[in-house]
Design a protein around this motif. Sequence first.
Motif: not given
Length: 361
Positions: A31-57
């Motif tokens: 299932i192709e799943v991407d993420l849309l954030l209202l606030n794109g501030k960098m957080t530990p969770f966001l940093e981790t998800l970006k590191g996995i590189n599994c979806c568009k953010i």
Amino acid sequence: MKVLQVINNLDTGGAEKLLLETIPLYNKKGIEVDLLLLNGKMTPFLETLKGINCCKIYAVGTSVYNPFHVFRMIPFLQKYDIAHVHLFPSQYWIVLAKMLSFSKIKIVVTEHSTTNPRIANYLLSIIDRFIYQFYAKIICITIDVYQIIIKHLKQQKSKCVVIQNGVQLQKIYDAQPYTKKMVSSLFTEQDILLVHIASFNKHKDQKTAIKALKYLPENVKIVFVGDGPLKIDCENFAKELKLMDRIVFLGNRTDVPRLLKTVDISILSTNGEGFSLVAIESMAAGISFIGSDVPGMINVKDAGILFEKGNAEELAFYIRKLIDEKDFYESMVKSGKRRAEQFDIEFMVDKHILLYKTILE
């Protein structure tokens, strides 16, 4: 199938953690799943998800309450089959974007909490009922949430479905503990270590956990994991009670499984929950869990311990009982492990995928 998950930000709450853990799983299942954030501030969770590189953010701004986000969301609605939305005000902005764009995208919302402040406001209740008409399905994470939403929104029961949250059990099983000294120089291996994992906001009640230390031996100490607007207030409260030599505020962490394997007891003092992921994670880690007796803690009943909300003395009583009575502690651990096995995150993801397919039929 293309699904867009939409949320305010990727801070360290329960809904945010679920997205961090489930988005990679959706994609592994095709299932192709991407993420849309209202606030794109960098957080530990966001940093981790970006590191996995599994979806568009994607991120549309900084302030989650900016109504112009409605217009910024519109281009994304043309690219996906389903938008799955979490938390207010994302729940409102996505509906307005759909209305203004005349998009045919199907939208789904997950209700994560039993404490919706809009319920008590007559005008906001009416607005809620209007907004939620546009959702194809309303996912409630517990039966408690389901009953509250049905009553509040006056929606047809067929529009609401209960899908309980899940936990990456294997990740917890495999986690290796720290030594207590590694967590903080304040601790020794002989200390009884408690952990409280939650954001510092109006929905939680860290002060009761702090106050409980007054009724416990000096070797009982506590670690607070999380951040938020009320953190400084709680730190000041601990200073007033002269307890700072027994308390460590760790802030946001991404190593919660290892911390849970290190401590002796997990507690959650709260004013209300939708579904306590921390409770399940704690039980899976093989430690006893104590939580406030509030709606949403149904997954703890008969597997962990519930104390009266705000009652620091009762919380301290149960902590001492777990410390002093080894058989009682072990019985709670065994019950907790059995309960945790029911909440593997794979079950939740499969149910969501089935729901998506049903909506698109």
